[in-house]
Every structure is written in structure tokens, then in C-alpha cells.
Design a protein around this motif. Structure first.
Motif, PDB file in Angstrom:
ATOM      1  N   VAL A 120      40.512  59.513  42.961  1.00 37.14           N
ATOM      2  CA  VAL A 120      39.365  60.367  43.291  1.00 37.14           C
ATOM      3  C   VAL A 120      38.038  59.632  43.083  1.00 37.14           C
ATOM      4  O   VAL A 120      36.980  60.249  43.009  1.00 37.14           O
TER       5      VAL A 120
ATOM      6  N   GLN B  12      31.191  65.265  40.919  1.00 39.84           N
ATOM      7  CA  GLN B  12      32.011  64.434  40.040  1.00 39.84           C
ATOM      8  C   GLN B  12      32.875  65.285  39.122  1.00 39.84           C
ATOM      9  O   GLN B  12      34.037  64.960  38.869  1.00 39.84           O
TER      10      GLN B  12
ATOM     11  N   GLN C 285      34.062  68.191  39.842  1.00 35.61           N
ATOM     12  CA  GLN C 285      35.147  68.724  40.649  1.00 35.61           C
ATOM     13  C   GLN C 285      36.222  67.666  40.883  1.00 35.61           C
ATOM     14  O   GLN C 285      37.418  67.980  40.927  1.00 35.61           O
ATOM     15  N   ARG C 286      35.824  66.409  40.996  1.00 39.42           N
ATOM     16  CA  ARG C 286      36.797  65.333  41.139  1.00 39.42           C
ATOM     17  C   ARG C 286      37.637  65.174  39.869  1.00 39.42           C
ATOM     18  O   ARG C 286      38.832  64.883  39.937  1.00 39.42           O
TER      19      ARG C 286
ATOM     20  N   MET D 264      33.750  66.504  49.468  1.00 42.30           N
ATOM     21  CA  MET D 264      34.963  66.939  48.792  1.00 42.30           C
ATOM     22  C   MET D 264      36.034  67.406  49.781  1.00 42.30           C
ATOM     23  O   MET D 264      37.228  67.255  49.513  1.00 42.30           O
TER      24      MET D 264
ATOM     25  N   GLU E 103      37.626  64.288  50.733  1.00 42.37           N
ATOM     26  CA  GLU E 103      38.373  63.733  49.602  1.00 42.37           C
ATOM     27  C   GLU E 103      39.704  64.463  49.421  1.00 42.37           C
ATOM     28  O   GLU E 103      40.762  63.844  49.235  1.00 42.37           O
TER      29      GLU E 103
END
Length: 366
Positions: A121, A138, A140-141, A172, A175
Motif C-alpha cells: 500500500v 495514509q 486509510q492505507r 484510494m 489503490e
């Protein structure tokens, strides 16, 4: 992991069921979205899959295993919440590795796997920071890495992008889609944002009042909505609707009559009130289409590559896309048109689409 919900019902009181006889199949490795307005039952459905809620009736299968009474910790799931739920006193590395600590994995092994998840991530350079030192994206990652570090067979995403700004949402989305492709984990997304569902999911279950109204691919939902609810829920900007009357195969719209091909219409009663749906992309300025009508420009919204133009047609409003170089003024009278092949008809009373199958068994919309 293949997931099946068979005649699942869930209620929290005796008055009514939140979920009523739901049937849903999610194939191994598939990315699906549960999409609908607040209160439609999508989060309840996810929490039943997670094992946090137990259904009142019906059967829930993971592969061939009946899991109605299986505890969440035994379901091999990873979950990402709307609130990141990070431990503020822990570093990124410790937050990611914490589920492995609970599983009694050795410190060396859990840190190794946590670093691998962090790299996936793109957080490998932030392992020593605490959540307060990270941006929302970040954080959330970190939550996503913590969910996948357990190497789950099912990944559950509960409104994971709601707290992010527009730019971070796009990042996101990309991602999460990339990680899904790399890992091939069966993934279920809960969202009220149709753009999130359309851009990320292989299939979408559109829900309303505890029922799945339509379960299809994004393009099928867009091009072949089953009913008025799906048609107005899917698409940005949403589909335009005008009031009309269908008498046999004659459509009356804005004081004009158009004869439709009766071979692609379900049988309709005389003088059936209908909603005529037209996507903004299918409305064009001018009178070159099969249907045309006049209106007055009341709002122009430049969005760079084009303009979204709002037009009043009597008491009704429609939107269409115009080229950025098109010269339009507020209050200007213009003519709009659409091809018959691009419009949708819905029974005003029932909301059902008026469609029929062709000889090739494909749905044709008028």
C-alpha cells in the motif's frame, strides 16, 4: 472464496425485517459492491457475512461450508471500516502487525509480513510514524494493510472512502482496485456512492429497503436498468425523466406523438402513464433526433472538458452535455433531441422498465 446467501432474512424488531429473503452469490475472487441509500440494509448484509450479526433465517455459505454460527475470528476475513480505527499510541508497523500478534505469530514473522503489506500500500517509508502524523489517505492505507496482513480469503470494505477528499478518493479507488487484482481476494464493498461502485466493482447489487433490486455489471446497470429506482440511482449526472403517455405503441411526449416499434415493447394498457428516461449524454442540441422538444437554459456548469447545461422544459428539468466552446446564455431558448434507441420507458405506477427480449435473448431498450 465463493460466498452464497440463500433466503437470508434479518430483523431487529418484530415490526419488519431489515433484510428479507435475500439471495446473493459472490464468486471466488470477485469484487462486488453493495450499493444503495442509507438504511437499505447494505451494512447489515456485510455484518452478517462478517459474522457480527447472525441471520434470523436462511443459510450463509463460505465455499461449501455453512457459516451461520461460525465466529468472526474463524471466517478468514479482513475488514476496513469507515473510521480507520487505528491505535493512536502505536506506530504504523505495530498497527499493521497487531492482528498477527493476536494470532500468536512470532514477532519476527509478524513484522516481516507487516512490512510486506505496508509496501503493497506504498507505506514502507512511514513504518515508524504514529497515526497522528499521517494524512487521512495514509491512515486509510494503514487500515487496508492491517486488513490484508492476515492474508484473508474475504476482504470487507465498509464505506472506506467516505472520510477522504475528492482527490484522495480517486487515489484510494485505484489503490484498492490494484490490490484486489494482485491478491485476487473475494472483496465486498459497501457504499452509497455509485461512482465508487461503478469504477471498482465487477458486479453491483443495487439495494432498496432490504431487497436487491438488480445485481449486474456496472455497464448493464447503466444501459439496462431494471426499473426506475436503478435508472435514477446509477449515472452522474442522473438520468433525465419526462412525463409521457403510452397508448399501444404510440408515445406522447411534450405534445408530440412518436410511433414505437411494438416488437420491443411489453404489452401495455391504453393510456399508460410513463416516465421517459434519457441519459444526459444522449441528449443533443438541435432537432436531428427522433424526439425533439424546446426548452430554456437556466444553469450552465463548466466542468473543463464540457459543460453541463440545465434546461427547463415546461415544469420539468433536464441536463445535457455541451462542448466547452458552445455559446449558450441563461434564458436562451434551445431545441434538444434524442434518438429513440437511446431512451428508456418506465411504468409510472410500478417503476418497471418496459422491455422485451429479442430473439437472441438480449434485452432491448427503446
Amino acid at each position: 472464496m465463493r460466498i452464497q446467501l440463500k433466503n437470508i432474512s434479518k430483523s431487529f424488531n418484530k415490526a419488519a425485517n431489515t433484510i428479507e429473503n435475500m439471495n446473493l452469490t459472490i464468486e471466488d475472487g470477485e469484487f462486488i459492491a453493495l450499493l444503495g441509500p442509507s438504511g437499505c440494509g447494505k451494512s447489515t448484509t456485510m455484518l452478517m457475512i462478517a459474522g457480527i450479526y447472525k441471520p434470523n433465517s436462511g443459510e450463509l455459505y463460505f465455499g461449501d461450508q455453512l457459516v451461520n454460527d461460525l465466529e468472526p475470528k474463524d471466517r478468514s476475513i479482513g475488514m476496513v471500516f469507515q473510521s480507520y480505527a487505528l491505535y493512536p499510541h502505536m506506530t504504523v508497523l505495530d498497527n499493521i502487525s497487531f492482528p498477527l500478534k493476536q494470532q500468536k505469530v512470532s514477532k519476527e514473522m509478524r513484522y516481516e509480513r507487516a512490512k510486506q503489506a505496508a509496501e503493497m500500500v506504498q507505506l514502507g517509508h512511514l513504518l515508524d510514524r504514529q497515526p497522528s502524523q499521517l494524512s487521512g489517505g495514509q491512515q486509510q492505507r494503514v487500515a487496508l494493510a492491517r486488513a490484508i496482513v492476515k492474508q484473508p480469503k474475504v476482504l470487507l470494505l465498509d464505506e472506506p472512502l467516505s472520510n477522504l477528499d475528492a482527490r484522495l478518493k480517486i487515489e484510494m479507488r485505484e489503490e484498492i482496485a490494484r490490490i484486489h487484482r494482485e491478491l485476487g481476494i473475494t472483496t465486498i464493498l459497501v457504499t452509497h456512492d455509485q461512482e465508487e461502485a461503478m469504477t471498482m466493482a465487477d458486479r453491483i447489487a443495487v439495494m432498496k429497503e432490504g431487497q436487491i433490486i438488480q445485481y449486474s455489471t456496472p455497464m448493464e446497470l447503466y444501459n439496462q436498468p431494471k426499473d426506475y429506482f436503478v435508472a435514477q440511482f446509477i449515472g452522474t449526472p442522473p438520468m433525465n425523466f419526462l412525463k409521457g403517455t403510452l397508448n399501444g405503441n404510440v408515445l406522447q411526449l411534450q405534445n408530440k406523438s412518436v410511433v414505437l416499434d411494438s416488437t420491443i415493447l411489453n404489452k401495455v394498457a391504453d393510456q399508460l402513464e410513463v416516465r421517459v428516461g434519457i441519459r444526459p449524454y444522449d441528449l443533443k442540441q438541435g432537432n436531428e433526433g427522433d424526439l425533439s422538444f424546446k426548452g430554456v437554459v437556466n444553469l450552465i456548469e463548466p466542468i473543463g472538458h464540457s459543460k453541463i447545461v440545465n434546461v427547463s422544459i415546461g415544469q420539468e428539468q433536464v441536463r445535457f452535455f455541451a462542448e466547452p466552446t458552445t455559446l449558450l446564455q441563461m434564458g436562451q431558448e434551445i431545441e434538444l433531441s434524442a434518438k429513440i434507441s437511446s431512451i428508456h420507458l418506465f411504468n409510472t405506477e410500478t417503476g418497471e422498465s418496459l422491455k422485451i427480449e429479442s430473439e437472441e435473448k438480449e434485452l432491448i431498450y427503446i
